[in-house]
Write an enzyme that holds these catalytic residues in place. Structure first.
Site, PDB file in Angstrom:
ATOM      1  N   ALA A 247     -79.843  -8.152 129.095  1.00  0.00           N
ATOM      2  CA  ALA A 247     -78.443  -8.036 128.664  1.00  0.00           C
ATOM      3  C   ALA A 247     -77.637  -6.982 129.416  1.00  0.00           C
ATOM      4  O   ALA A 247     -76.494  -6.718 129.059  1.00  0.00           O
ATOM      5  CB  ALA A 247     -78.311  -7.820 127.156  1.00  0.00           C
ATOM      6  N   ALA A 248     -78.197  -6.399 130.487  1.00  0.00           N
ATOM      7  CA  ALA A 248     -77.391  -5.449 131.281  1.00  0.00           C
ATOM      8  C   ALA A 248     -76.163  -6.170 131.837  1.00  0.00           C
ATOM      9  O   ALA A 248     -75.038  -5.654 131.773  1.00  0.00           O
ATOM     10  CB  ALA A 248     -78.226  -4.855 132.411  1.00  0.00           C
ATOM     11  N   GLY A 249     -76.378  -7.374 132.371  1.00  0.00           N
ATOM     12  CA  GLY A 249     -75.254  -8.131 132.923  1.00  0.00           C
ATOM     13  C   GLY A 249     -74.244  -8.512 131.845  1.00  0.00           C
ATOM     14  O   GLY A 249     -73.032  -8.481 132.070  1.00  0.00           O
ATOM     15  N   ASP A 250     -74.728  -8.870 130.648  1.00  0.00           N
ATOM     16  CA  ASP A 250     -73.814  -9.212 129.546  1.00  0.00           C
ATOM     17  C   ASP A 250     -72.988  -7.987 129.153  1.00  0.00           C
ATOM     18  O   ASP A 250     -71.785  -8.087 128.877  1.00  0.00           O
ATOM     19  CB  ASP A 250     -74.605  -9.710 128.323  1.00  0.00           C
ATOM     20  CG  ASP A 250     -75.279 -11.050 128.595  1.00  0.00           C
ATOM     21  OD1 ASP A 250     -74.821 -11.795 129.481  1.00  0.00           O
ATOM     22  OD2 ASP A 250     -76.275 -11.348 127.903  1.00  0.00           O
TER      23      ASP A 250
HETATM   24  P1  ADP Z   1     -78.235  -8.926 135.237  1.00  0.00           P
HETATM   25  O1  ADP Z   1     -78.655  -8.342 133.920  1.00  0.00           O
HETATM   26  O2  ADP Z   1     -77.248 -10.042 135.102  1.00  0.00           O
HETATM   27  O3  ADP Z   1     -79.366  -9.246 136.170  1.00  0.00           O
HETATM   28  P2  ADP Z   1     -77.831  -6.450 136.733  1.00  0.00           P
HETATM   29  O4  ADP Z   1     -79.298  -6.204 136.638  1.00  0.00           O
HETATM   30  O5  ADP Z   1     -77.218  -6.463 138.087  1.00  0.00           O
HETATM   31  O6  ADP Z   1     -77.380  -7.778 135.977  1.00  0.00           O
HETATM   32  O7  ADP Z   1     -77.135  -5.295 135.857  1.00  0.00           O
HETATM   33  C1  ADP Z   1     -75.761  -5.298 135.540  1.00  0.00           C
HETATM   34  C2  ADP Z   1     -75.220  -3.882 135.633  1.00  0.00           C
HETATM   35  O8  ADP Z   1     -75.908  -3.027 134.706  1.00  0.00           O
HETATM   36  C3  ADP Z   1     -75.404  -3.218 137.006  1.00  0.00           C
HETATM   37  O9  ADP Z   1     -74.287  -3.499 137.845  1.00  0.00           O
HETATM   38  C4  ADP Z   1     -75.461  -1.744 136.633  1.00  0.00           C
HETATM   39  O10 ADP Z   1     -74.151  -1.227 136.488  1.00  0.00           O
HETATM   40  C5  ADP Z   1     -76.138  -1.753 135.261  1.00  0.00           C
HETATM   41  N1  ADP Z   1     -77.592  -1.548 135.414  1.00  0.00           N
HETATM   42  C6  ADP Z   1     -78.561  -2.496 135.446  1.00  0.00           C
HETATM   43  N2  ADP Z   1     -79.794  -1.952 135.618  1.00  0.00           N
HETATM   44  C7  ADP Z   1     -79.597  -0.615 135.672  1.00  0.00           C
HETATM   45  C8  ADP Z   1     -80.463   0.523 135.808  1.00  0.00           C
HETATM   46  N3  ADP Z   1     -81.800   0.372 135.943  1.00  0.00           N
HETATM   47  N4  ADP Z   1     -79.897   1.755 135.820  1.00  0.00           N
HETATM   48  C9  ADP Z   1     -78.579   1.920 135.681  1.00  0.00           C
HETATM   49  N5  ADP Z   1     -77.707   0.901 135.552  1.00  0.00           N
HETATM   50  C10 ADP Z   1     -78.184  -0.353 135.540  1.00  0.00           C
END
Ligand code: ADP
Length: 306
Positions: A247-250
């Site tokens: 859910a980081a992307g969400d």
């Molecule tokens: P998804 O969940 O769709 O694969 P990402 O992994 O690119 O998307 O993560 C979305 C955003 O969340 C990134 O652009 C960043 O800002 C933040 N993020 C993700 N993983 C990390 C991490 N390990 N540390 C810090 N920020 C993170």
């Protein structure tokens, strides 16, 4: 703002080890969480302080009743969520003692969101500043919803996740003001191998050549790269102790959309989105990890997770 997308019940089974075919194992725990990219992004935006309406569908089962109740409790307007016969979208997630997972998703009611329904609901919910859509409901529904949003003057934001097997529907990128893929989705859509900021910017330009108004490619712990008609750049994320990136992307998309809907400028909206994404990695699970605006602001101000 209006979010168009999927709603799922996530059932998380904790097991010591995964069963092999034909075997039964006794699990250690069961949790039920809100899930689905549409619901996650709507909840992320609501926690970021935005007034949010969700368009989608749930089934006539207990899961549907539960999700509608949770949305009401979170202050999300679910008047655009249809109740249909059959099961709600449900994800069966097995997590073993090492943290590895196996997931089966039944789209259920999400598959019944039609182009006509999505368009009608977006029209009904206008005016709103922003429309945000991931791609877990039928792509034809997203296409017609985004057409209605564009015609109503909304800023249209597409998170092309997952990328449909048949590709992005013809005509969709052209009506999206901002397209936000992660590096894998950017690679899959453009054919450009996205491995760093430079290749992400090249992929972003390719998305604009294909019709998108602008693009942001998220790069996990490396933050995000953006391309607009005015230029391009990179936003670093925040150093956090990441334990689960689900859910980081969400969180990124929900926070960006909420900030833009509230009139926040591009640079600050990107900062909020990165902080939201970073915070989502510090808590296990999807919906439980979506941060509140106060936590996002504190991370931006102090670099600390509160
Ligand atoms: P998804 O969940 O769709 O694969 P990402 O992994 O690119 O998307 O993560 C979305 C955003 O969340 C990134 O652009 C960043 O800002 C933040 N993020 C993700 N993983 C990390 C991490 N390990 N540390 C810090 N920020 C993170």
């Amino acid at each position: 703002m209006v979010c168009i997308g999927s709603l799922n019940v996530d059932l998380v089974f904790q097991v010591d080890r995964m069963p092999v075919s034909g075997e039964s194992v006794t699990g250690r725990g069961l949790e039920r969480h809100l899930g689905g990219k549409g619901l996650n992004q709507a909840l992320a935006a609501a926690r970021a302080g935005s007034a949010v309406a969700l368009v989608g569908a749930v089934g006539d089962d207990d899961g549907g009743t539960w999700m509608l109740g949770e949305l009401a409790a979170a202050g999300v307007d679910s008047s655009g969520v249809a109740r249909v016969g059959g099961p709600s979208g449900t994800a069966l997630i097995e997590v073993d003692a090492t943290g590895a997972n196996r997931i089966v998703v039944i789209p259920g009611a999400n598959d019944s969101v039609t182009a006509d329904f999505a368009q009608e609901q977006v029209r009904r919910l206008a005016p709103a500043a922003v429309a945000l859509a991931p791609l877990e409901v039928p792509p034809a529904a997203i296409l017609s919803a985004m057409r209605a949003a564009k015609a109503a003057g909304m800023t249209t934001i597409l998170n092309p996740a997952p990328v449909p097997a048949e590709g992005i529907p013809d005509g969709l990128l052209e009506i999206c003001d901002i397209v936000i893929p992660n590096e894998h989705e950017a690679t899959s859509i453009t054919g450009i191998d996205v491995v760093d900021v430079d290749t992400a910017i090249t992929a972003g330009r390719a998305l604009m050549d294909a019709g998108a108004g602008s693009a942001i490619v998220t790069l996990g712990a490396r933050g995000a790269a953006w391309v607009t008609r005015e230029g391009s750049g990179h936003v670093p994320t925040y150093a956090v102790k990441a334990i689960d990136t689900v859910a980081a992307g969400d969180a990124f998309c929900g926070n960006l959309a909420a900030a833009l809907a509230d009139g926040v400028d591009w640079a600050h909206a990107l900062q909020r989105a990165c902080a939201g994404g970073a915070l989502a990695t510090t808590v296990a699970g999807a919906s439980p990890s979506l941060p509140r605006l106060s936590e996002v602001n504190a991370l931006i101000a102090t670099g600390e997770v509160t």
